[in-house]
Design an enzyme around this catalytic site. Structure first.
Site, short mmCIF file in Angstrom:
data_model
loop_
_atom_site.label_atom_id
_atom_site.label_comp_id
_atom_site.label_asym_id
_atom_site.label_seq_id
_atom_site.Cartn_x
_atom_site.Cartn_y
_atom_site.Cartn_z
N ILE A 280 18.20 20.29 -8.57
CA ILE A 280 18.56 19.17 -7.68
C ILE A 280 20.02 19.34 -7.26
CG2 ILE A 280 18.72 16.65 -7.46
CD1 ILE A 280 16.88 16.40 -9.93
N SER B 104 25.72 13.93 -9.19
CA SER B 104 26.80 13.11 -9.75
C SER B 104 26.53 11.61 -9.57
CB SER B 104 28.13 13.47 -9.09
OG SER B 104 28.06 13.19 -7.71
N GLY C 104 23.87 8.39 -7.22
CA GLY C 104 22.81 8.08 -6.27
C GLY C 104 21.44 8.63 -6.62
N SER D 64 15.99 10.98 5.68
CA SER D 64 16.38 9.57 5.80
C SER D 64 15.43 8.92 6.79
CB SER D 64 17.81 9.49 6.38
OG SER D 64 18.14 8.16 6.71
N TYR E 266 24.75 11.82 12.06
CA TYR E 266 23.92 11.72 10.85
C TYR E 266 22.44 11.81 11.21
CZ TYR E 266 21.97 9.90 6.47
OH TYR E 266 21.25 9.74 5.31
P1 NAP Z 1 25.66 9.48 -3.05
O1 NAP Z 1 25.53 8.55 -4.22
O2 NAP Z 1 26.93 9.47 -2.28
O3 NAP Z 1 25.31 10.95 -3.54
C1 NAP Z 1 25.56 12.07 -2.74
C2 NAP Z 1 25.53 13.31 -3.61
O4 NAP Z 1 25.66 14.46 -2.77
C3 NAP Z 1 26.72 13.36 -4.60
O5 NAP Z 1 26.29 13.93 -5.81
C4 NAP Z 1 27.71 14.28 -3.89
O6 NAP Z 1 28.58 14.97 -4.75
C5 NAP Z 1 26.74 15.27 -3.25
N1 NAP Z 1 27.36 16.03 -2.17
C6 NAP Z 1 27.90 15.55 -1.02
N2 NAP Z 1 28.38 16.56 -0.28
C7 NAP Z 1 28.15 17.70 -0.98
C8 NAP Z 1 28.43 19.06 -0.76
N3 NAP Z 1 29.06 19.49 0.34
N4 NAP Z 1 28.03 19.97 -1.69
C9 NAP Z 1 27.41 19.56 -2.81
N5 NAP Z 1 27.15 18.28 -3.10
C10 NAP Z 1 27.51 17.36 -2.18
O7 NAP Z 1 24.56 9.10 -1.96
P2 NAP Z 1 22.95 9.21 -1.96
O8 NAP Z 1 22.49 8.08 -1.14
O9 NAP Z 1 22.42 9.36 -3.32
O10 NAP Z 1 22.76 10.55 -1.11
C11 NAP Z 1 21.79 11.52 -1.43
C12 NAP Z 1 20.99 11.86 -0.19
O11 NAP Z 1 20.23 10.72 0.22
C13 NAP Z 1 21.86 12.24 1.01
O12 NAP Z 1 21.27 13.37 1.65
C14 NAP Z 1 21.76 11.01 1.90
O13 NAP Z 1 21.98 11.32 3.26
C15 NAP Z 1 20.35 10.57 1.62
N6 NAP Z 1 20.00 9.20 1.99
C16 NAP Z 1 20.62 8.12 1.42
C17 NAP Z 1 20.20 6.84 1.77
C18 NAP Z 1 20.79 5.60 1.13
O14 NAP Z 1 20.59 4.49 1.61
N7 NAP Z 1 21.50 5.73 0.03
C19 NAP Z 1 19.18 6.65 2.69
C20 NAP Z 1 18.59 7.76 3.27
C21 NAP Z 1 18.99 9.02 2.90
P3 NAP Z 1 30.09 14.47 -5.06
O15 NAP Z 1 29.99 13.42 -6.13
O16 NAP Z 1 30.79 15.69 -5.51
O17 NAP Z 1 30.64 13.91 -3.78
#
Ligand code: NAP
Length: 277
Positions: free
Chosen positions: A9, A13, A15, A137, A150
């Site tokens: 995965i 860290s 989410g 998403s 995005y």
């Molecule tokens: P999150 O809590 O901000 O988690 C994002 C994760 O991605 C963190 O572990 C972050 O690591 C990592 N990451 C970001 N940029 C990276 C890079 N360049 N290389 C390696 N790791 C990287 O947010 P999340 O919502 O769980 O996001 C996970 C996925 O779900 C994303 O693709 C997001 O677009 C998608 N998503 C989220 C939502 C929502 O409502 N939350 C809805 C639809 C889709 P660091 O801690 O090092 O920054």
């Protein structure tokens, strides 16, 4: 008893990545998770010593990805499931947002995910099995003003996932594009990149949207642990879906979009078919 699998995965860290890792570990799977700091690696491995393995990787370090994946296959074991979760949201009016921010958005959300898939596919193809989940998403199906880059990146990942699923199905490999609605992760908080405002014409339409997103952070409808359980259900399925929406908000909005699209196609049908021959 579900047979134990090894999941790789990206971005564990916080989410979704963190929640999925925790639920998978609790279900008896092995999880290799990518992180971007030594502290995050220690935190992750301490979740379940012996079953949780951290690896340092920024998914935009494209040249490092093959080496990291090969090392995991050699030292930890065959990767049964790749989850391309790492990603972030860029928020900004398109006219105001520099192209460099679009490149960065696509580097992480699209090119990083594709590089990961290209690295695991030779191993999965040789074994004639495997499952790739790409976290896209609802923004990969519907759009909203202020997140053009995005949505573009998530539409791209949806399209690539769907085409790839057709290419690798004959080898017993499944690809699922998982499209969540709004969930309580760090997405709209610490992880979001927001382009500063510069064109007054957009104040009236966009300022309330930006404020509402900031205000809603932490109060979103979706529970990432429940999303993790839904993903584990897809992973355990004999015939996993090519597209999986998560959340009633995603369901309602995507259905409305499909119905509006169908209406527009019907309204313009005579013009559409006028070009044949
Ligand atoms: P999150 O809590 O901000 O988690 C994002 C994760 O991605 C963190 O572990 C972050 O690591 C990592 N990451 C970001 N940029 C990276 C890079 N360049 N290389 C390696 N790791 C990287 O947010 P999340 O919502 O769980 O996001 C996970 C996925 O779900 C994303 O693709 C997001 O677009 C998608 N998503 C989220 C939502 C929502 O409502 N939350 C809805 C639809 C889709 P660091 O801690 O090092 O920054």
């Amino acid at each position: 008893m579900v047979p134990s699998k090894t999941l790789l995965i990206t971005g564990v860290s916080s989410g979704f990545g963190r929640a999925l890792a925790q639920e998978a570990l609790a279900a008896g799977h092995k999880v290799v998770g990518t992180v971007r700091s030594a502290q995050a690696r220690r935190d992750f491995e301490s979740l379940c010593p012996g079953s949780a393995f951290g690896r340092m990787l920024d998914v935009t370090e494209f040249d490092a990805i093959d080496r990291v994946v090969s090392e995991i296959e050699t030292n930890i074991g065959r990767i049964d499931v790749l989850v391309n979760n790492a990603g972030y949201g860029h928020e900004g009016i398109m006219e105001e947002s520099p192209l460099a921010e679009m490149r960065r958005q696509f580097d992480v959300n699209v090119f990083g995910a594709v590089a990961m898939m290209k690295a695991v596919l030779p191993f999965m193809r040789e074994r004639r099995r495997g499952h790739i989940l790409n976290i896209t998403s609802m923004g990969g199906h519907i759009t909203m003003p202020g997140i053009a880059y995005y949505c573009g990146s998530k539409f791209a990942l949806e399209g690539i996932s769907e085409a790839l699923s057709k290419e690798v199905k004959p080898f017993g490999i499944a690809v699922t594009a998982v499209a969540p609605g709004s969930f309580r992760t760090d997405w709209a908080g610490r992880s979001m990149s927001r382009t500063p405002r510069s064109i007054a014409d957009y104040d009236e339409s966009f300022d309330p949207i930006r404020e509402a997103r900031e205000e809603k952070n932490g109060k979103q409808l979706g529970d990432p642990r429940k999303a993790a359980r839904a993903m584990l259900t897809a992973i355990a399925a004999e015939n996993p879906p090519v597209h999986l929406l998560l959340g009633s908000d995603a369901l309602g909005l995507v259905r409305r979009k499909l119905s509006a699209l169908e209406d527009e196609i019907r309204q313009w049908e005579s013009v559409t078919v006028s070009t044949d021959g």
